[in-house]
Design an enzyme around this catalytic site. Structure first.
Site, PDB file in Angstrom:
ATOM      1  CE1 TYR A 149      40.868  13.330 -43.830  1.00  0.00           C
ATOM      2  CE2 TYR A 149      39.553  13.171 -41.827  1.00  0.00           C
ATOM      3  CZ  TYR A 149      40.657  12.795 -42.569  1.00  0.00           C
ATOM      4  OH  TYR A 149      41.549  11.881 -42.055  1.00  0.00           O
TER       5      TYR A 149
HETATM    6  P1  NAD Z   1      50.152  14.587 -42.218  1.00  0.00           P
HETATM    7  O1  NAD Z   1      49.567  15.736 -42.955  1.00  0.00           O
HETATM    8  O2  NAD Z   1      51.139  14.884 -41.146  1.00  0.00           O
HETATM    9  O3  NAD Z   1      50.804  13.558 -43.236  1.00  0.00           O
HETATM   10  C1  NAD Z   1      50.306  13.349 -44.548  1.00  0.00           C
HETATM   11  C2  NAD Z   1      51.477  13.489 -45.503  1.00  0.00           C
HETATM   12  O4  NAD Z   1      51.014  13.167 -46.825  1.00  0.00           O
HETATM   13  C3  NAD Z   1      52.052  14.906 -45.564  1.00  0.00           C
HETATM   14  O5  NAD Z   1      53.433  14.895 -45.242  1.00  0.00           O
HETATM   15  C4  NAD Z   1      51.820  15.348 -47.009  1.00  0.00           C
HETATM   16  O6  NAD Z   1      52.857  16.174 -47.512  1.00  0.00           O
HETATM   17  C5  NAD Z   1      51.709  13.997 -47.727  1.00  0.00           C
HETATM   18  N1  NAD Z   1      50.921  14.051 -48.974  1.00  0.00           N
HETATM   19  C6  NAD Z   1      49.661  14.538 -49.134  1.00  0.00           C
HETATM   20  N2  NAD Z   1      49.267  14.419 -50.408  1.00  0.00           N
HETATM   21  C7  NAD Z   1      50.292  13.814 -51.078  1.00  0.00           C
HETATM   22  C8  NAD Z   1      50.471  13.415 -52.421  1.00  0.00           C
HETATM   23  N3  NAD Z   1      49.538  13.637 -53.363  1.00  0.00           N
HETATM   24  N4  NAD Z   1      51.648  12.829 -52.764  1.00  0.00           N
HETATM   25  C9  NAD Z   1      52.617  12.622 -51.831  1.00  0.00           C
HETATM   26  N5  NAD Z   1      52.505  12.993 -50.538  1.00  0.00           N
HETATM   27  C10 NAD Z   1      51.346  13.578 -50.162  1.00  0.00           C
HETATM   28  O7  NAD Z   1      48.914  13.768 -41.613  1.00  0.00           O
HETATM   29  P2  NAD Z   1      48.860  12.629 -40.489  1.00  0.00           P
HETATM   30  O8  NAD Z   1      48.169  13.200 -39.323  1.00  0.00           O
HETATM   31  O9  NAD Z   1      50.183  11.990 -40.336  1.00  0.00           O
HETATM   32  O10 NAD Z   1      47.861  11.596 -41.181  1.00  0.00           O
HETATM   33  C11 NAD Z   1      48.334  10.517 -41.985  1.00  0.00           C
HETATM   34  C12 NAD Z   1      47.154   9.792 -42.589  1.00  0.00           C
HETATM   35  O11 NAD Z   1      46.324   9.274 -41.556  1.00  0.00           O
HETATM   36  C13 NAD Z   1      46.285  10.711 -43.430  1.00  0.00           C
HETATM   37  O12 NAD Z   1      45.829   9.988 -44.557  1.00  0.00           O
HETATM   38  C14 NAD Z   1      45.119  11.043 -42.511  1.00  0.00           C
HETATM   39  O13 NAD Z   1      43.945  11.344 -43.226  1.00  0.00           O
HETATM   40  C15 NAD Z   1      44.997   9.758 -41.706  1.00  0.00           C
HETATM   41  N6  NAD Z   1      44.439   9.959 -40.368  1.00  0.00           N
HETATM   42  C16 NAD Z   1      45.118  10.693 -39.447  1.00  0.00           C
HETATM   43  C17 NAD Z   1      44.577  10.849 -38.168  1.00  0.00           C
HETATM   44  C18 NAD Z   1      45.292  11.633 -37.095  1.00  0.00           C
HETATM   45  O14 NAD Z   1      44.736  11.726 -35.989  1.00  0.00           O
HETATM   46  N7  NAD Z   1      46.461  12.183 -37.343  1.00  0.00           N
HETATM   47  C19 NAD Z   1      43.326  10.264 -37.844  1.00  0.00           C
HETATM   48  C20 NAD Z   1      42.669   9.550 -38.831  1.00  0.00           C
HETATM   49  C21 NAD Z   1      43.236   9.379 -40.084  1.00  0.00           C
END
Ligand code: NAD
Length: 319
Positions: A149
């Site tokens: 990841y």
């Molecule tokens: P999440 O899974 O709740 O949200 C991601 C969303 O992206 C989901 O609703 C999913 O359906 C959508 N998605 C995935 N692939 C897709 C595609 N091909 N087309 C359209 N939609 C798509 O995750 P989150 O925790 O809200 O994280 C959001 C972003 O922040 C992510 O990129 C994650 O890697 C990054 N991030 C999150 C954290 C955290 O602590 N939550 C920390 C570091 C980075």
């Protein structure tokens, strides 16, 4: 007023970002394809407030659907869609990471370039660093991810940097450090700990519980994201809550706030989990005027309150 595209709009951070952009009067188009990393019913529920506030939403998969139509008239692209989570990125599941992180980001960058003009903000992760040791991680540190990841996030950052360098794309990547708060992904530590404590079940800690995280309350991450769209001059910024806590320290706070004891079971730590994460926020403070506003205790209280008011069918929809 500007027109924003938010990808991953139905996700945890993306839905809060939509709420904040709409609250300040922006015109917001959200896209998401409701992937199966957790219950799509939860993701639909995440959108309720934003839809009521005027969000325009399209169901669309960034890795295969035509993207030019959604880029029309957009001033800022907030690219939060992706496949998150360290533990499931090993083995056959890597396919989802390659597709939803690498391919989706590359296709969106191409479409953004064709649209000639939008600012591009990419949601990267502290997972690009690996273990940060005794020092807070600085943006200039060499990435050393510990999981597939983290590697896809580092590669996406590099992809964004290539479009910035070669095509002059106005772009910035934000390394979020463990976000938490209402709507947190159900498999993340606080969400699962709070669910377990509220229902008097054992909670599962992977590792010895002394691992530390620089936890970030979601509205702080969102404020930094909007500021980065407007003010970010560097290619990359760390975004964190600014203080670290061990997992056991956070569990003690959950016990105090819920006035319930946690039954803890320990399992071996997961492959790819960093032991310590900690961010240097100098660049974000200087350029974005960023400063975390919500302490861990306040943020946990807000997340517990939201979990208590969650409809039963959603509380059970953790898969
Ligand atoms: P999440 O899974 O709740 O949200 C991601 C969303 O992206 C989901 O609703 C999913 O359906 C959508 N998605 C995935 N692939 C897709 C595609 N091909 N087309 C359209 N939609 C798509 O995750 P989150 O925790 O809200 O994280 C959001 C972003 O922040 C992510 O990129 C994650 O890697 C990054 N991030 C999150 C954290 C955290 O602590 N939550 C920390 C570091 C980075």
């Amino acid at each position: 007023m500007s027109r924003a595209l938010v990808t991953g709009a139905a996700g945890f951070i993306g839905s809060h970002l939509c709420d904040a952009l709409l609250a300040r009067g922006d015109d917001v188009l959200g896209v998401d394809c409701f992937t199966d990393n957790y219950s799509p019913a939860r993701k639909r529920a995440n959108l309720i407030d934003a839809l009521a506030a005027g969000l325009e939403f399209r169901r669309l998969d960034l890795s295969c659907d035509p993207l030019d139509p959604v880029l029309k008239g957009i001033d800022v692209v907030y690219h939060l869609a992706g496949q998150p989570g360290v533990r499931s990125s090993w083995g056959d599941d890597f396919n989802a990471y390659a597709r939803r992180n690498l391919l989706a980001t590359q296709r969106l960058l191409e479409a953004t370039l064709r649209a000639a003009g939008p600012r591009f903000v990419f949601a990267s992760s502290s997972s690009v660093y690996g273990n940060t040791g005794d020092q807070p991680a600085q943006e200039s540190d060499r990435p050393a991810p510990l999981s597939p990841y983290g590697l896809t996030k580092a590669a996406c950052e590099e992809l964004v940097a290539v479009y910035r360098r070669v095509h002059g794309l106005s772009a910035v990547s934000l390394r979020y450090f463990t976000a938490y708060g209402p709507r947190q992904r159900p498999e993340m530590a606080f969400a699962s700990f709070i669910r377990a404590v509220l229902s008097s079940r054992a909670l599962h800690v992977l590792g010895d519980g002394h691992q530390t995280r620089d936890f970030t309350y979601v509205t702080d991450a969102v404020a930094a994201t909007i500021a980065a769209a407007e003010l970010g001059a560097e290619p990359v910024y760390n975004i964190s809550g600014g203080t670290s806590s061990t997992l056991l320290g956070a569990i003690t706070q959950i016990e105090q706030l819920t006035e319930q004891s946690a039954l803890i079971s320990f399992s071996p730590s997961a492959r790819g989990d960093a032991y310590r994460t900690s961010a240097d926020l100098t660049a974000a403070e200087r350029d974005l005027g960023y400063g975390p506003k919500v302490s861990l205790r306040e943020g946990l209280a807000l997340q517990i309150h939201a979990a208590k008011s969650e409809p039963v069918e959603l509380a059970e929809a953790v898969a």
